[in-house]
Scaffold this motif. Structure first.
Motif, short mmCIF file in Angstrom:
data_model
loop_
_atom_site.label_atom_id
_atom_site.label_comp_id
_atom_site.label_asym_id
_atom_site.label_seq_id
_atom_site.Cartn_x
_atom_site.Cartn_y
_atom_site.Cartn_z
N TRP A 28 0.86 -1.19 0.00
CA TRP A 28 0.00 0.00 0.00
C TRP A 28 0.89 1.23 0.00
O TRP A 28 1.97 1.23 0.59
N GLU A 29 0.41 2.27 -0.65
CA GLU A 29 1.11 3.55 -0.63
C GLU A 29 0.17 4.63 -0.15
O GLU A 29 -1.01 4.63 -0.50
N ALA A 30 0.72 5.53 0.64
CA ALA A 30 -0.05 6.68 1.12
C ALA A 30 0.83 7.91 0.99
O ALA A 30 2.06 7.83 1.10
N VAL A 31 0.20 9.03 0.75
CA VAL A 31 0.91 10.30 0.67
C VAL A 31 0.58 11.08 1.93
O VAL A 31 -0.59 11.28 2.26
N THR A 32 1.62 11.51 2.65
CA THR A 32 1.43 12.23 3.89
C THR A 32 1.10 13.70 3.62
O THR A 32 1.16 14.15 2.47
N ALA A 33 0.78 14.43 4.66
CA ALA A 33 0.42 15.85 4.53
C ALA A 33 1.55 16.66 3.91
O ALA A 33 1.29 17.65 3.22
N ASP A 34 2.79 16.25 4.12
CA ASP A 34 3.92 17.01 3.55
C ASP A 34 4.30 16.54 2.15
O ASP A 34 5.28 16.98 1.57
N GLY A 35 3.52 15.59 1.58
CA GLY A 35 3.75 15.12 0.23
C GLY A 35 4.67 13.92 0.12
O GLY A 35 4.92 13.43 -0.98
#
Length: 115
Positions: A28-35
């Protein structure tokens, strides 16, 4: 909980055998608030006596090293779950397979009440 009070919770249905898909091949991949991108995957051990232990690995290009989380989940079938609820002095009002009220499996959504 007060008499007549209700609450709902979810558990995993062991008949779905979800742990068999908890492998490093499923990422799984997720993008955090800082990109930043964080990748994660599980590596599950065998199903033994109703329990599955697994390690989740997290990695991100900005980190010096991967991070790990170790967990163990207990899987209860509907009859066993009902026994636990009754032992707690509660009554099963409703059971579904997901929060949209589909039939039981791969999850067991249980709504209980105190008589």
């Amino acid at each position: 909980m007060k008499p007549g009070g209700r609450f709902g919770f979810d558990t995993r249905d062991p008949t779905a055998r979800a742990w068999e898909r908890w492998t490093p091949a499923t990422v799984w991949e997720a993008v955090t608030a800082d990109g930043s991108t964080v990748r994660s995957w599980n590596d599950a051990g065998p199903f033994e006596n109703g329990y599955v232990s697994f390690t989740t690995t997290y990695e991100s290009p900005g980190w010096d090293a991967p991070r790990y989380s170790e967990s163990t989940l207990r899987f209860l079938d509907v009859p066993s779950l009902g026994e636990f609820v009754a032992e707690a002095g509660l009554v099963v009002d409703e059971q579904y397979g997901y929060w949209d009220r589909r039939p039981v499996g791969p999850e067991i959504i249980t709504v209980v009440r105190r008589p």
